[in-house]
Write a protein that holds these residues in place. Structure first.
Motif, PDB file in Angstrom:
ATOM      1  N   ASP A   9      62.843  25.934  67.288  1.00 29.38           N
ATOM      2  CA  ASP A   9      62.860  24.709  66.418  1.00 29.38           C
ATOM      3  C   ASP A   9      61.795  24.949  65.571  1.00 29.38           C
ATOM      4  N   PRO A  11      59.965  23.179  61.234  1.00 31.61           N
ATOM      5  CA  PRO A  11      60.243  22.723  59.996  1.00 31.61           C
ATOM      6  C   PRO A  11      60.973  23.849  59.001  1.00 31.61           C
ATOM      7  N   SER A  98      69.835  16.652  54.699  1.00 31.53           N
ATOM      8  CA  SER A  98      69.193  16.095  55.519  1.00 31.53           C
ATOM      9  C   SER A  98      69.731  14.673  55.744  1.00 31.53           C
ATOM     10  N   ARG A 128      66.560  21.954  64.628  1.00 31.04           N
ATOM     11  CA  ARG A 128      65.376  21.009  64.577  1.00 31.04           C
ATOM     12  C   ARG A 128      65.265  20.408  66.028  1.00 31.04           C
ATOM     13  N   ASP A 129      66.497  20.296  66.674  1.00 28.33           N
ATOM     14  CA  ASP A 129      66.564  19.299  67.979  1.00 28.33           C
ATOM     15  C   ASP A 129      67.090  20.238  69.016  1.00 28.33           C
ATOM     16  N   ASP A 179      61.465  18.072  55.184  1.00 29.67           N
ATOM     17  CA  ASP A 179      60.557  18.070  56.405  1.00 29.67           C
ATOM     18  C   ASP A 179      60.117  16.519  56.922  1.00 29.67           C
ATOM     19  N   ASP A 182      63.567  14.885  57.943  1.00 31.26           N
ATOM     20  CA  ASP A 182      63.968  15.203  59.092  1.00 31.26           C
ATOM     21  C   ASP A 182      63.085  14.860  60.177  1.00 31.26           C
ATOM     22  N   LEU A 190      63.173  15.771  63.956  1.00 34.68           N
ATOM     23  CA  LEU A 190      62.415  17.091  64.226  1.00 34.68           C
ATOM     24  C   LEU A 190      61.034  16.855  64.796  1.00 34.68           C
TER      25      LEU A 190
END
Ligand code: C5P
Length: 218
Positions: A9, A11, A98, A128-129, A179, A182, A190
């Motif tokens: 994961d 940014p 996003s 991101r997750d 970012d 997110d 994130l």
């Protein structure tokens, strides 16, 4: 080596997909780019003239997404039987992804598919997750970061290779805005999983980052 899953994961433009692809190839694992799946839904949303009024429950009911692996071209994303991979990096998709990815029906739909893909293990998944939500039990979790200057520079070089001119300041602003969005959304934002290893790639070559990660895995 027994079969494992690796979660990567971090940014935007931190080099996750480049490294994930290389790792997967060196370790004979399958690479899954989850960002491409969110981008594919965003492409469909734009095709359907999506807006803040869009009903995302209806939208995901009209979508089927499959990943296909091409020996030369790598991961391809098939959306409702159409290969949409070549459209997924377009600015319009990048600027809306996003928002689309923050919608609960979209996340539920994709996380379920991603978990199924990783069930048999042998997967390097980036997003991101992944370490926090999709694969909380992944055997290895890495959180890749780099300075915004370096990330924008890398994105500019990528764009140049694809024949797209881009301004470094605009890229920096876009990366920071994505970012920010997110990291602050309500559902699986994130963030670094508590048990993830942080890899700061600022100033490191692709080979150096890959070796660093392999040092933990192999
Ligand atoms: O990795 P990539 O830049 O292609 O991701 C595009 C967007 O998709 C991210 O900015 C984020 O909004 C969303 N995304 C996400 N969860 C993931 C992967 C991507 O929310 N696992």
């Amino acid at each position: 080596m027994s079969k494992i899953n690796i979660a990567l994961d971090g940014p935007a433009a931190a080099g996750k997909s480049t490294i994930a692809k290389l790792l997967a190839s060196k370790l004979s694992m399958i690479y899954v780019d989850t960002g491409a799946m969110y981008r594919a839904i965003t492409y469909y949303y734009l095709q359907e003239n999506g807006s803040t009024e869009t009903n995302f429950y209806d939208l995901v009911n009209r979508v089927s997404i499959h990943l296909k692996y091409d020996k030369e071209k790598g991961q391809r994303v098939i959306l409702n039987d159409q290969d949409v991979t070549d459209y997924l990096r377009e600015n319009d998709v990048t600027n809306h992804v996003s928002f689309v990815a923050s919608q609960e029906p979209v996340r539920t739909f994709l996380v379920e598919r991603q978990q199924l893909m990783a069930k048999e293990k042998g997967i390097v998944m980036d997003g991101r997750d992944i370490g926090t939500t999709v694969l909380p039990d992944a055997d290895f979790k890495f959180y890749m970061i780099a300075s915004v200057e370096e990330r924008a520079k890398r994105r500019q070089i990528d764009n140049e290779a694809r024949g797209i001119e881009s301004n470094i300041e605009t890229l920096k602003d876009e990366i920071k805005a994505r970012d920010e969005f997110d990291m602050n959304r309500d559902i699986s934002p994130l963030k670094k999983a508590e048990d993830a290893i942080t890899i700061d790639t600022t100033g490191l070559s692709i080979e150096e980052v890959t070796q660093k990660i392999l040092g933990y895995v192999v």
